[in-house]
Design a protein around this motif. Structure first.
Motif, short mmCIF file in Angstrom:
data_model
loop_
_atom_site.label_atom_id
_atom_site.label_comp_id
_atom_site.label_asym_id
_atom_site.label_seq_id
_atom_site.Cartn_x
_atom_site.Cartn_y
_atom_site.Cartn_z
N VAL A 257 0.62 -1.32 0.10
CA VAL A 257 0.03 -0.08 0.11
C VAL A 257 0.92 1.38 0.10
CG1 VAL A 257 -1.98 -0.94 1.06
CG2 VAL A 257 -0.15 -0.09 2.44
N ALA B 96 -9.80 -1.00 -1.61
CA ALA B 96 -9.47 0.30 -2.19
C ALA B 96 -7.93 0.38 -1.92
CB ALA B 96 -9.83 1.19 -1.39
N GLN B 97 -7.31 -0.20 -0.69
CA GLN B 97 -5.89 -0.25 -0.55
C GLN B 97 -5.05 -1.56 -1.15
OE1 GLN B 97 -5.20 1.72 3.39
NE2 GLN B 97 -6.83 0.47 3.83
N GLY B 98 -5.77 -2.72 -0.76
CA GLY B 98 -4.84 -3.78 -1.19
C GLY B 98 -5.41 -4.58 -2.46
N TYR B 99 -6.42 -3.93 -3.11
CA TYR B 99 -6.71 -4.57 -4.23
C TYR B 99 -7.37 -5.97 -4.27
CZ TYR B 99 -2.10 -4.94 -5.61
OH TYR B 99 -0.57 -5.45 -5.84
N MET C 94 -10.86 5.02 -5.43
CA MET C 94 -10.28 3.68 -5.71
C MET C 94 -10.14 3.59 -7.37
SD MET C 94 -12.81 0.92 -4.59
CE MET C 94 -12.07 -0.55 -5.16
N GLU C 95 -9.60 2.79 -7.93
CA GLU C 95 -8.97 3.37 -9.42
C GLU C 95 -10.45 3.02 -10.20
OE1 GLU C 95 -5.82 0.67 -11.00
OE2 GLU C 95 -7.07 0.28 -12.65
N TYR D 109 -1.74 -1.66 -9.32
CA TYR D 109 -3.14 -0.88 -9.03
C TYR D 109 -2.91 0.40 -8.54
CZ TYR D 109 -7.71 -0.66 -7.10
OH TYR D 109 -9.23 -0.44 -6.54
N ASN E 120 -4.31 2.93 -5.85
CA ASN E 120 -5.07 2.74 -4.84
C ASN E 120 -5.34 3.77 -4.02
OD1 ASN E 120 -2.95 3.53 -3.26
ND2 ASN E 120 -2.70 1.78 -1.97
N GLU E 121 -6.31 3.78 -3.11
CA GLU E 121 -7.08 4.90 -2.39
C GLU E 121 -6.11 6.04 -1.94
OE1 GLU E 121 -8.74 3.91 1.07
OE2 GLU E 121 -9.94 5.50 1.27
#
Lengths: 383, 295, 437
Positions: C61, C269-272, C292-293, C319, C321-322
């Motif tokens: 993250v 949102a953070q760790g997809y 988030m993406e 990814y 992320n947030e």
């Protein structure tokens, strides 16, 4: 080896078979080192001095493990537990008694708390007949329990101080003294104080280890049962050693707070953190006092530098260092250096190098295969 | 309110994880007296090999698990030859060396494969009872744990290797004098212990997140089981897994996960304190005493 | 004994060499982008410190945060910099280690003399360096979603707070599914405080928390949790699980056949997780986030939008992320504040920030077309545009609701006003809400 100009009375107490180095030259070298350390902040500036302060804090932890492991045979992963508990105790006392007197008292309370925790755990273990590897596992488990509990204790109050759980506790300033005579400890004064305290601890331990008490400790390390049969109260002595070790770790905890002003469970109680003192002591030289200090400072400095240049490989480097040091220099670097210096002492620089190269060539030749003529005159170098 | 069937399933889960993680370490510690602090990382290697076999090589799940066991066994043999062999008889040194190894392995895997792996799907379906449901794989895991214990028992009592190994545990000098190649026994033992660690990692891969640092929790669990279990490998691991699994399940059910982890560790310390040789050490002594006082 | 080196001299030489070596130990080389000078920023370059984890526990993250900061900095530099000054970035890797953070924070302030600092993913990191920040009066942006409540004159906590995140998804789920809530949270500060906020929000939304469960960060087996949820039979679950071990919960719940909808502030949102786990592990998971993406705002999804620009710079990134978006927009907020203040001096820039800065979608892609987000000067927090994002059985993520949620706790309940009174405190909901206890 030779005779010394110094009277054996004063410095003799600090020398002996249980520590490395003796005689005029050693003490001169030590003095030079101390002077260099004291001059360091003026030469490199406040930031680098602050860095070295952090490494010196690690030295306390290393000393505490060297003392209990190297001299009494107790491999403890629990020195971090006492180190951390002392740091927390200091923060709690300072937070509750928000005054210079309170802070001064806090220093003593914290160190005593470290020693007391060691006393309790030591009593539980040694008087319960727990030995060897089970002692190691018990100390590791205790440290992990503290980590698990510490992280969850986010709304737990000791007096008015929140233990903070995962984010830990912080303190504002460190102002010592009482009434009108107060002193606020900031860098670089913090650095000088820590150097002084470390030196005092080192010398104190040297004296202790080279005394009769120290000799019995070594006897216990070598063979517990035999020491018991010779009439020594092994349990009691191990308890005393462990408690002192806890006190030194506690001292480390207070110096940690003086450097960092805050403490969290992950930094002190995690299994990873508990492993590092083992690294420092085994690399530096388990049966010495100076070895772990030097190794702690050097390894921590290497780790920090490596983590800036090659962050991903820093930990791998530490692991390789541990493996290599045990396999190649099982007694540690400082005794290894001492062994090397003795070797050169005996043979002189030129001859000694030639002999070493010969031996190496022969060793490689044996691996590769084929007989090589043996030169009898150069064989068998006694240590 | 404690639901009996739920508790039974949770107990099975706890028991199986503990036994599978610990049995490899129990063999290595019991026979060789070596403390392998990299044991958790061997489990991690097994898990990664499974994921690699499944995602990168496209093998079916069972084949990936078999691959994992083989890879970890081979890896164990290499480690034994290069590192462990040189620290026999020096317990603390073997600890430090394997501690260094664990750092190298966990960080190395991080560098090699990044922070986390794609996951391996959980096979089998669900079983429902009333308002509750469980993954059938959980039950399979418990059966696997028992099968492993039975297998190890068979290994030690019915094979040549087993007899030699037990002779070496009992009295190494005499065993060697009688012609047992103790070095070979040690190498094979370490390989078997590693293979079992790899198996644990492989079996766990479908239900947990496979990360480079996953070894740490399993190391502590394994140690706890081995220490509480005592000298007997099969009986000790089984009883200890059973006892600690029960403690964990009950405490977790009533007080929550954190309490469960802490109580488990506290129980370990208490057992070490009062039964120095673990549960089977205690039962051995009781049995000896009964034998003496009996006939 | 004459021409032989004595042991003592050897030890002496070794010791002296060691000390001499230590004397040169302040070397490092982490400056990137621009030349390295040690003078304070005065015409020429502005110095920015970014300490984000690229290895260790939080690397998954932390890396996108660092990347997004660099993206913003590159864009600004390409556009002429801030007031004509190019940005010089110092970004060593703290390795998810709070001791390292402390050392590096000191280094940034004392050695590099940075004009502004971004640092840290975890709350524990923020709290570890806050004493140093406060003692040195360093301007500091903390960009991760967190439990809320930090009222500190030096800290600009511009990520969404638990109240904002949970406050977006909980009312929606209550409307959709019913009033009974079961909370599962990681057993540490963030999880515990978030669980307190769930209770407060439940009270405000006519819902009821029927059960609460805290799970240690080391746990990776969730059988008992799953059974407890089934026993409590809630209408939906609020999940504040954190970390790699807790990812296994979603796998295990799917294989155990647990289908209850789950609202979360931490997952996806953070760790997809929706990309890493096999479907349908994340089915019916609703994330309440500022970014988030997959959020459908125009500035995010259009050609040449935020997503495109990020992947142009980092084609191999897994990814977006947030927190990356927060790092991105806060960099622009800083730029705007400097331009408003007309100087890089930190007290003046702080005042400019406290006068309130707003950003449109171009620089803050979380905002839909025509809307803005604002930095609330009094509390140093941001009124975010929050989205409720739902994952379906194939792990496609779509938006089901969105609205702007201002920061409420510090401004309305606590009365934190940093424009009039300097403070350095963190407040918790238990001190103000009966329901939180």
């Amino acid at each position: 080896m030779g005779t010394d100009a110094f009277p054996t009375g004063v410095l003799g107490r600090f020398e002996g078979p249980n520590t490395v180095g003796s005689g005029t030259r050693f003490w001169a070298a030590l003095a030079v080192t101390v002077v260099a350390l004291l001059a360091y902040p003026s030469v490199v500036g406040p930031f680098a001095a602050g860095q070295l302060t952090r490494y010196l804090v690690s030295a306390f932890l290393a000393l505490s493990l060297a003392f209990v492991w190297g001299y009494a045979g107790i491999l403890s992963f629990g020195q971090n537990a006492f180190y951390g508990l002392s740091g927390y105790a200091f923060a709690v006392v300072v937070g509750n008694l928000a005054s210079p007197l309170g802070t001064t008292v806090g220093v003593g309370v914290a160190i005593l708390f470290g020693a007391l925790s060691a006393l309790v755990l030591g009593y539980f273990m040694f008087y319960g007949g727990v030995r060897d590897v089970y002692v190691t596992i018990t100390t590791l488990v205790v440290t992990i329990v503290l980590n698990t509990y510490g992280k969850t204790a986010s709304q737990v109050f000791v007096g008015s101080v929140n233990l903070g759980g995962d984010t830990g506790v912080g303190i504002g300033e460190i102002t010592l003294g009482a009434g009108p005579a107060t002193y606020t400890l900031v860098q670089p004064a913090t650095y000088y104080v820590i150097v002084a305290v470390l030196l005092a601890t080192y010398l104190g331990l040297r004296a202790l280890v080279n005394s009769d008490f120290g000799r019995v400790m070594v006897a216990i390390r070598e063979d517990e049962d035999r020491a018991e049969m010779l009439g020594y109260d092994v349990k009691f002595r191990k308890l005393v050693v462990f408690t002192i070790g806890g006190g030194i770790a506690g001292l480390g905890g207070v110096t940690y707070m003086a450097w960092g002003y805050s403490i969290t469970p992950e930094v002190v109680f995690s299994a990873a953190a508990a492993a590092y003192p083992v690294v420092w002591v085994s690399v530096g030289g388990r049966k010495t006092l100076s070895g772990p200090i030097v190794a702690a400072v050097a390894i921590e400095w290497l780790r920090t530098t490596a983590s800036v240049q090659f962050p991903e490989f820093a930990k791998i480097g530490v692991g390789v260092l541990m493996i290599a040091s045990i396999l190649l220099l099982p007694d540690g670097v400082v005794p290894g250096l001492r062994g090397a210096s003795r070797y050169f002492d005996r043979h002189g620089l030129a001859d000694g190098s030639r002999l070493a190269i010969d031996r190496a060539r022969r060793a490689v030749g044996r691996r590769v295969g084929g007989p090589i003529a043996v030169d009898e005159s150069s064989e068998v170098v006694q240590e | 309110m404690v639901n009996g069937l739920n508790l039974a399933f949770q107990y099975l889960q706890g028991f199986s994880v503990l036994v599978l993680a610990a049995v490899g370490l129990a063999i290595i510690f019991g026979i060789m007296g070596v403390i392998n602090l990299a044991h958790g990382e061997f489990i991690m290697v097994g898990a990664y090999a499974t994921v690699f076999g499944y995602h990168d090589l496209g093998l079916p799940l069972v084949a990936s698990m078999a691959l994992a066991v083989g890879v970890t066994a081979a890896f164990g043999m290499v480690v034994e030859r290069l590192l462990i062999k040189r620290t026999y008889g020096r317990l603390f040194d073997s600890m430090v060396v394997t501690l260094g190894l664990s750092l190298v392995l966990s960080q190395g895997m991080l560098v090699l494969r990044g922070t986390s792996e794609p996951s391996v799907p959980t096979p089998f379906g669900t079983i429902s009872y009333g308002a509750f449901s469980q993954s059938v794989y959980r039950v399979a895991l418990a059966l696997a744990a028992v099968a492993v214990l039975v297998g190890v028992y068979w290994l030690f009592t019915r094979t040549e290797y087993g007899i030699r190994a037990r002779a070496t545990i009992q009295d190494e000098g005499t065993a060697r004098a009688l012609g047992v190649r103790t070095e070979r026994v040690y190498s094979t033992t370490f390989a078997i212990g590693s293979a079992l660690a790899g198996l644990a990692g492989a079996l766990l891969a479908p239900i947990v997140s496979v990360t480079p640092t996953m070894g740490g929790t399993y190391l502590v669990k394994s140690f706890v089981v081995v220490v509480v279990g005592g000298p007997s490998v099969v009986l000790g691991t089984g009883l200890s897994g059973g006892l600690l699994g029960a403690v964990d399940a009950v405490v977790t059910n009533v007080y929550g996960q954190t309490a469960g982890s802490i109580v488990l560790l506290v129980v370990t310390v208490v057992v070490i304190r009062f039964f120095q040789d673990g549960v089977t050490g205690f039962t051995d002594r009781v049995r000896d005493r009964l034998a003496r006082e009996g006939t | 004994m004459n021409d032989r080196i004595s042991r003592r001299r050897f030890v002496t030489a070794g010791g002296a060499a060691m000390v001499a070596g230590l004397a040169g130990c302040s070397s490092d080389g982490e400056a990137s982008g621009g030349t390295s000078t040690d003078s304070a920023s005065s015409g020429g370059t502005v110095k920015i410190g970014v300490l984000e984890d690229r290895s260790g526990t939080f690397s998954l993250v932390g890396t996108p945060k660092w990347k997004a900061s660099k993206l913003a900095i590159e864009e600004i530099n390409a556009d002429g910099g801030i007031m004509g000054n190019q940005i010089e970035l110092f970004d060593p890797d703290p390795q998810s280690d709070n001791s390292r953070y402390k050392q590096l924070t000191r280094k940034m302030i004392q050695q590099r003399d940075v004009d502004v600092l971004w640092a840290g993913y975890a709350s524990s990191t923020r709290e570890a360096i806050r004493p140093i920040i406060d003692r040195q009066d360093q301007l500091y942006f903390y960009t991760t979603q967190y439990e809320g409540g930090v009222c500190d004159k030096n800290v600009f906590a511009v990520g969404p707070t638990a109240r904002q995140q949970l406050g977006s998804v909980l009312p929606y789920l209550r409307e959709e599914y019913g009033p009974k809530i079961y909370t599962i949270a990681a057993d540490y500060n963030f999880g515990q405080l978030s669980a307190d906020w769930v209770k407060v929000l439940a009270d405000e939304n006519d819902a009821e928390v029927v059960g609460e469960e805290f799970i240690s960060l080391d746990t990776s087996q969730f059988s008992s949790t799953i059974n407890n949820i089934q026993e409590a039979d809630p209408d939906f679950v609020m999940s504040m699980l954190v970390g790699k071990n807790h990812t296994a919960f979603y796998k295990q719940k799917a294989s155990a056949g647990l289908e209850v909808p789950i609202g979360t502030s931490t997952a996806m949102a953070q760790g997809y997780e929706h990309r890493r786990l096999d479907p349908p592990a994340m089915e019916n998971i609703y994330a309440g986030v500022n970014y988030m993406e997959e959020i459908p705002s125009t500035a995010n999804t259009k050609d040449g939008g935020f997503v495109d620009r990020y992947y142009d710079m980092y084609p191999d990134a897994p990814y977006l992320n947030e927190e990356a978006e927060t790092n991105y927009f806060s960099t622009y907020m800083y730029k705007k504040a400097v331009e408003q203040a007309g100087t890089f001096e930190q007290p003046e820039v702080r005042e400019a920030l406290e006068s309130g800065i707003s950003l449109g979608p171009e620089r803050a892609p979380e905002a839909p077309e025509g809307e803005t987000i604002e930095l609330d000067g009094a509390t140093h927090h941001v009124d975010h545009h929050m989205w409720v994002m739902k994952a379906d059985a194939e792990h496609n993520v779509t938006s089901v609701a969105d609205r702007k949620i201002p920061e409420q706790f510090l401004s309305e309940t606590v009365g934190c006003d940093l424009t009039s009174e300097d403070e350095e405190t963190q407040y918790t909901p238990r001190d103000y809400f009966e329901e939180a206890k």
